[in-house]
Scaffold this active site. Structure first.
Site, PDB file in Angstrom:
ATOM      1  N   ARG A 281       0.849  -1.207   0.000  1.00 36.68           N
ATOM      2  CA  ARG A 281       0.000   0.000   0.000  1.00 36.68           C
ATOM      3  C   ARG A 281       0.877   1.248   0.000  1.00 36.68           C
ATOM      4  O   ARG A 281       0.569   2.238  -0.668  1.00 36.68           O
ATOM      5  CB  ARG A 281      -0.927  -0.003   1.231  1.00 36.68           C
ATOM      6  CG  ARG A 281      -1.744   1.276   1.352  1.00 36.68           C
ATOM      7  CD  ARG A 281      -2.805   1.195   2.431  1.00 36.68           C
ATOM      8  NE  ARG A 281      -3.501   2.476   2.568  1.00 36.68           N
ATOM      9  CZ  ARG A 281      -4.537   2.686   3.377  1.00 36.68           C
ATOM     10  NH1 ARG A 281      -4.998   1.706   4.121  1.00 36.68           N
ATOM     11  NH2 ARG A 281      -5.124   3.865   3.445  1.00 36.68           N
TER      12      ARG A 281
ATOM     13  N   CYS B 264     -19.076  -2.031   1.304  1.00 38.45           N
ATOM     14  CA  CYS B 264     -18.215  -0.913   1.715  1.00 38.45           C
ATOM     15  C   CYS B 264     -18.836  -0.236   2.929  1.00 38.45           C
ATOM     16  O   CYS B 264     -20.060  -0.133   3.033  1.00 38.45           O
ATOM     17  CB  CYS B 264     -18.127   0.084   0.567  1.00 38.45           C
ATOM     18  SG  CYS B 264     -17.275   1.613   1.001  1.00 38.45           S
ATOM     19  N   ASP B 265     -17.966   0.266   3.812  1.00 37.59           N
ATOM     20  CA  ASP B 265     -18.493   0.921   5.018  1.00 37.59           C
ATOM     21  C   ASP B 265     -18.506   2.450   4.918  1.00 37.59           C
ATOM     22  O   ASP B 265     -18.938   3.124   5.835  1.00 37.59           O
ATOM     23  CB  ASP B 265     -17.699   0.488   6.259  1.00 37.59           C
ATOM     24  CG  ASP B 265     -16.237   0.901   6.183  1.00 37.59           C
ATOM     25  OD1 ASP B 265     -15.850   1.628   5.243  1.00 37.59           O
ATOM     26  OD2 ASP B 265     -15.476   0.499   7.075  1.00 37.59           O
TER      27      ASP B 265
ATOM     28  N   TYR C  46     -15.069  10.029  -1.353  1.00 36.85           N
ATOM     29  CA  TYR C  46     -13.997   9.602  -2.268  1.00 36.85           C
ATOM     30  C   TYR C  46     -13.976  10.387  -3.578  1.00 36.85           C
ATOM     31  O   TYR C  46     -12.985  10.352  -4.305  1.00 36.85           O
ATOM     32  CB  TYR C  46     -14.114   8.097  -2.563  1.00 36.85           C
ATOM     33  CG  TYR C  46     -13.423   7.262  -1.500  1.00 36.85           C
ATOM     34  CD1 TYR C  46     -12.071   6.944  -1.600  1.00 36.85           C
ATOM     35  CD2 TYR C  46     -14.102   6.837  -0.377  1.00 36.85           C
ATOM     36  CE1 TYR C  46     -11.429   6.211  -0.617  1.00 36.85           C
ATOM     37  CE2 TYR C  46     -13.472   6.099   0.620  1.00 36.85           C
ATOM     38  CZ  TYR C  46     -12.134   5.791   0.487  1.00 36.85           C
ATOM     39  OH  TYR C  46     -11.492   5.080   1.460  1.00 36.85           O
TER      40      TYR C  46
ATOM     41  N   ARG D 198      -0.793   8.020   4.022  1.00 39.51           N
ATOM     42  CA  ARG D 198      -1.768   7.380   4.918  1.00 39.51           C
ATOM     43  C   ARG D 198      -1.190   6.091   5.544  1.00 39.51           C
ATOM     44  O   ARG D 198      -1.439   5.803   6.705  1.00 39.51           O
ATOM     45  CB  ARG D 198      -3.045   7.081   4.119  1.00 39.51           C
ATOM     46  CG  ARG D 198      -4.123   6.365   4.896  1.00 39.51           C
ATOM     47  CD  ARG D 198      -4.691   7.172   6.055  1.00 39.51           C
ATOM     48  NE  ARG D 198      -5.605   6.362   6.866  1.00 39.51           N
ATOM     49  CZ  ARG D 198      -5.788   6.524   8.173  1.00 39.51           C
ATOM     50  NH1 ARG D 198      -5.151   7.468   8.838  1.00 39.51           N
ATOM     51  NH2 ARG D 198      -6.629   5.747   8.830  1.00 39.51           N
TER      52      ARG D 198
HETATM   53  P1  NAD Z   1      -4.248  -5.630   7.073  1.00 43.62           P
HETATM   54  O1  NAD Z   1      -3.043  -5.632   6.180  1.00 43.62           O
HETATM   55  O2  NAD Z   1      -4.108  -5.282   8.504  1.00 43.62           O
HETATM   56  O3  NAD Z   1      -4.913  -7.085   7.001  1.00 43.62           O
HETATM   57  C1  NAD Z   1      -5.040  -7.831   5.858  1.00 43.62           C
HETATM   58  C2  NAD Z   1      -4.680  -9.287   6.142  1.00 43.62           C
HETATM   59  O4  NAD Z   1      -4.863 -10.020   4.927  1.00 43.62           O
HETATM   60  C3  NAD Z   1      -3.223  -9.512   6.568  1.00 43.62           C
HETATM   61  O5  NAD Z   1      -3.176 -10.213   7.785  1.00 43.62           O
HETATM   62  C4  NAD Z   1      -2.629 -10.328   5.420  1.00 43.62           C
HETATM   63  O6  NAD Z   1      -1.671 -11.261   5.831  1.00 43.62           O
HETATM   64  C5  NAD Z   1      -3.862 -11.008   4.855  1.00 43.62           C
HETATM   65  N1  NAD Z   1      -3.718 -11.467   3.482  1.00 43.62           N
HETATM   66  C6  NAD Z   1      -3.128 -10.821   2.446  1.00 43.62           C
HETATM   67  N2  NAD Z   1      -3.235 -11.552   1.327  1.00 43.62           N
HETATM   68  C7  NAD Z   1      -3.909 -12.687   1.649  1.00 43.62           C
HETATM   69  C8  NAD Z   1      -4.318 -13.829   0.914  1.00 43.62           C
HETATM   70  N3  NAD Z   1      -4.083 -13.922  -0.392  1.00 43.62           N
HETATM   71  N4  NAD Z   1      -4.965 -14.804   1.578  1.00 43.62           N
HETATM   72  C9  NAD Z   1      -5.230 -14.698   2.886  1.00 43.62           C
HETATM   73  N5  NAD Z   1      -4.867 -13.638   3.637  1.00 43.62           N
HETATM   74  C10 NAD Z   1      -4.212 -12.640   3.018  1.00 43.62           C
HETATM   75  O7  NAD Z   1      -5.306  -4.688   6.367  1.00 43.62           O
HETATM   76  P2  NAD Z   1      -6.500  -3.818   6.967  1.00 43.62           P
HETATM   77  O8  NAD Z   1      -6.120  -2.394   6.909  1.00 43.62           O
HETATM   78  O9  NAD Z   1      -6.970  -4.371   8.230  1.00 43.62           O
HETATM   79  O10 NAD Z   1      -7.603  -4.016   5.845  1.00 43.62           O
HETATM   80  C11 NAD Z   1      -8.087  -5.279   5.451  1.00 43.62           C
HETATM   81  C12 NAD Z   1      -8.868  -5.169   4.180  1.00 43.62           C
HETATM   82  O11 NAD Z   1     -10.130  -4.582   4.414  1.00 43.62           O
HETATM   83  C13 NAD Z   1      -8.214  -4.295   3.098  1.00 43.62           C
HETATM   84  O12 NAD Z   1      -8.460  -4.860   1.832  1.00 43.62           O
HETATM   85  C14 NAD Z   1      -8.944  -2.982   3.228  1.00 43.62           C
HETATM   86  O13 NAD Z   1      -8.844  -2.227   2.064  1.00 43.62           O
HETATM   87  C15 NAD Z   1     -10.315  -3.531   3.482  1.00 43.62           C
HETATM   88  N6  NAD Z   1     -11.314  -2.596   4.019  1.00 43.62           N
HETATM   89  C16 NAD Z   1     -12.387  -2.387   3.240  1.00 43.62           C
HETATM   90  C17 NAD Z   1     -13.395  -1.567   3.657  1.00 43.62           C
HETATM   91  C18 NAD Z   1     -14.531  -1.332   2.740  1.00 43.62           C
HETATM   92  O14 NAD Z   1     -15.243  -0.377   2.892  1.00 43.62           O
HETATM   93  N7  NAD Z   1     -14.752  -2.180   1.723  1.00 43.62           N
HETATM   94  C19 NAD Z   1     -13.315  -0.959   4.906  1.00 43.62           C
HETATM   95  C20 NAD Z   1     -12.212  -1.187   5.694  1.00 43.62           C
HETATM   96  C21 NAD Z   1     -11.208  -2.039   5.234  1.00 43.62           C
HETATM   97  C1  G6P Z   2     -13.194   3.600   4.405  1.00 46.08           C
HETATM   98  C2  G6P Z   2     -13.460   2.921   3.100  1.00 46.08           C
HETATM   99  C3  G6P Z   2     -12.618   1.676   2.972  1.00 46.08           C
HETATM  100  C4  G6P Z   2     -11.160   2.007   3.131  1.00 46.08           C
HETATM  101  C5  G6P Z   2     -10.942   2.722   4.420  1.00 46.08           C
HETATM  102  C6  G6P Z   2      -9.532   3.254   4.432  1.00 46.08           C
HETATM  103  O1  G6P Z   2     -13.618   2.814   5.464  1.00 46.08           O
HETATM  104  O2  G6P Z   2     -14.794   2.565   2.939  1.00 46.08           O
HETATM  105  O3  G6P Z   2     -12.866   1.087   1.740  1.00 46.08           O
HETATM  106  O4  G6P Z   2     -10.364   0.853   3.102  1.00 46.08           O
HETATM  107  O5  G6P Z   2     -11.806   3.824   4.547  1.00 46.08           O
HETATM  108  O6  G6P Z   2      -9.206   3.530   5.696  1.00 46.08           O
HETATM  109  P1  G6P Z   2      -7.704   3.607   6.172  1.00 46.08           P
HETATM  110  O7  G6P Z   2      -7.889   3.983   7.584  1.00 46.08           O
HETATM  111  O8  G6P Z   2      -7.145   2.205   5.986  1.00 46.08           O
HETATM  112  O9  G6P Z   2      -7.045   4.603   5.318  1.00 46.08           O
HETATM  113 MN    MN Z   3     -14.971   1.228   1.120  1.00 45.36          MN
END
Ligand code: NAD
Ligand code: G6P
Ligand code: MN
Length: 448
Positions: free
Chosen positions: A95, A171-172, A264, A284
């Site tokens: 990232r 998405c949140d 966004y 970030r």
């Molecule tokens: P993080 O890096 O702390 O956690 C991600 C985990 O995924 C890690 O432990 C990593 O080892 C694991 N991982 C990576 N590739 C993998 C694979 N191929 N198979 C199994 N495990 C795997 O990340 P985070 O900041 O906690 O975020 C987690 C995910 O949630 C991210 O994709 C983030 O963008 C997403 N997210 C999405 C939303 C949304 O609105 N859609 C909101 C918040 C977070």
């Molecule tokens: C929001 C979005 C997520 C994104 C996150 C990023 O929750 O909906 O899709 O991953 O923000 O937050 P961060 O704290 O990881 O920058």
């Molecule tokens: Mn999102």
């Protein structure tokens, strides 16, 4: 309500969001009872730190729940009803590159938008498809609720490459913004609001916000956003980058006073302003390493060392409760109205039917039923069609191994002003992502 208890696997067990999800699951066992909770991750060491603390939380609050953390897909995905997917392929290390490489060229560097989002998309597609395949092999009746980003590109890929799979991408951010709307209106919860919304993920607009009696709350919200964006009177706990984002919503709003925007959109409509406020050496990712990631892993270590979670600072949160609400809607066929990413199928009249739109749907045992949103204005239609083409070109690039398609995706992105610049950024991203991206054989210029 039946007395069935559910089995859940969290894929990406080592995520910073996992303790919050576990705590929220524990707080909601009366509404969503569980018998088994598993963590699956491909980084066993990272996951174990979270799992050790969560095992204590579970033992103290609900010792009857069977708990397992594993890196073995057969163990993780067998006998489950729901997969909560939140993987970050390449983790924070990648990232950081998604953010810093474009910024070096004076272009927005961001997790899910522009070149950074495209780079992350090319990493995530394979990771999420692999999770779907594990789920279908070991628990063919299960549903996957996927948060793994960039959800917009992942949704296009899963719809094109696994069209029959039981996956809902979510998405949140809209929930987070509606929580702010509720506070602006001095209501207790976003659940007191009805709404209409359309767009792509991280690329959408509210067209209506009402209270449960049907009163129109848009004028009051718009008057507030015109002046303050989504900034609340007390932002003491909000990190600097998020404060800027909520503030900038007022500039985005100004472009269309009829609607209310997703935060966004600032990256697409004010990219130069965003770059001006960015520090290419401290993005970030750096903020998270010193903030959320540090907090989560320190707090997990405290729980593990002390052997109790009773004084833990982890809190249940809206991010997690939205996933649980979705599980409940599927499990009990409630037909609750929720915002998810789904094939358009005519819901937005003047967008293609296969566009992966984010719109309100009724959620039940057979997934989302999209609700009609009518015709959208030319401004939004133009923006959405351009962005949807970018996202589809990324999936084309992934399936075909095409450098040309990826260069086109970057050049078409509203965030990148010039095809030459797109190529310079792309060439650095190719190099940085060589362990994750498919080989881009088609159209790749020979090195000189
Ligand atoms: P993080 O890096 O702390 O956690 C991600 C985990 O995924 C890690 O432990 C990593 O080892 C694991 N991982 C990576 N590739 C993998 C694979 N191929 N198979 C199994 N495990 C795997 O990340 P985070 O900041 O906690 O975020 C987690 C995910 O949630 C991210 O994709 C983030 O963008 C997403 N997210 C999405 C939303 C949304 O609105 N859609 C909101 C918040 C977070
Ligand atoms: C929001 C979005 C997520 C994104 C996150 C990023 O929750 O909906 O899709 O991953 O923000 O937050 P961060 O704290 O990881 O920058
Ligand atoms: Mn999102």
């Amino acid at each position: 309500m039946s007395d069935k208890k559910f089995s859940v696997v969290i894929a990406g067990g080592g995520s910073t969001y996992t303790p919050g999800i576990v705590l929220t699951l524990l707080d909601n066992l009366d509404k969503f009872p569980i018998r088994s909770l598993k963590f699956y991750d491909n980084d066993g060491e990272r996951q174990q730190k979270v799992a050790d603390a969560c095992a204590i939380m579970i033992k103290e609050r609900a010792p009857e729940i069977e708990f397992l953390a594993t890196t073995n897909p057969a163990e993780g995905f067998s006998d489950v009803d729901f997969v909560m997917a939140q993987i970050r392929v390449g983790k924070y290390e990648m990232r950081e590159k998604d953010e810093k490489i474009p910024l070096k060229h004076g272009v927005v560097g961001q997790e899910t938008t522009g070149p950074g989002g495209i780079a992350y998309g090319l990493r995530s597609i394979g990771g999420v498809l692999e999770l779907i395949d594990y789920m279908e092999k070991y628990s063919p009746n299960a549903w996957m609720l996927n948060y793994s980003n960039p959800a917009a590109i992942v949704a296009v890929a899963t719809n094109r490459l696994r069209p029959k799979s039981k996956i809902i991408n979510i998405c949140d951010m809209p929930i987070g913004i509606m929580d702010r709307m509720a506070k602006i209106l001095k209501l207790d919860s976003y659940k007191e609001l009805d709404f209409d919304y359309y767009g792509l993920n991280h690329f959408g607009w509210w067209t209506a916000v009402r209270d449960k009696k049907g009163n129109n709350l848009m004028p009051q919200l718009q008057a507030y956003v015109r002046e303050h964006g989504y900034i609340l009177p007390d932002e003491s706990g909000t990190e600097k980058s998020w404060r800027e984002t909520f503030e900038m919503a007022k500039n985005v709003y100004a472009l269309d006073p009829e609607t209310l925007p997703n935060t966004y959109l600032k990256y697409y409509l004010y990219p130069q302003e965003v770059v001006k406020h960015s520090d290419p050496n401290h993005t970030r990712t750096d903020e998270i390493r010193l903030g959320r990631e540090k907090f989560v892993f320190e707090e997990c270590a405290k729980i593990t060392e002390s052997g109790t979670a009773q004084n833990s600072a982890f809190k249940s949160d809206e991010h997690a409760s939205y996933i649980i609400d979705l599980c409940r809607a599927i499990a009990y066929n409630t037909k609750e109205r929720m915002l998810v990413i789904t094939p358009n199928k005519g819901a937005v009249e003047n967008l293609d039917s296969d566009t992966m739109v984010e719109i309100p749907c009724l959620i039940g045992a057979n997934g989302p039923e999209p609700l009609a949103q009518g015709k959208i204005p030319r401004f939004q239609k133009g923006l959405i069609e351009e962005q949807n083409s970018v996202e589809n070109l990324v999936v084309d690039a992934w399936t075909e191994g095409s450098y040309t398609k990826l260069w086109q995706a970057l050049s078409l992105s509203k965030i990148v002003p010039d095809a030459g610049l797109a190529k310079a950024i792309l060439d650095e991203l190719v190099e940085a992502n060589k362990d994750y991206w498919p080989e881009l054989k088609i159209g790749r210029p020979e090195p000189v």
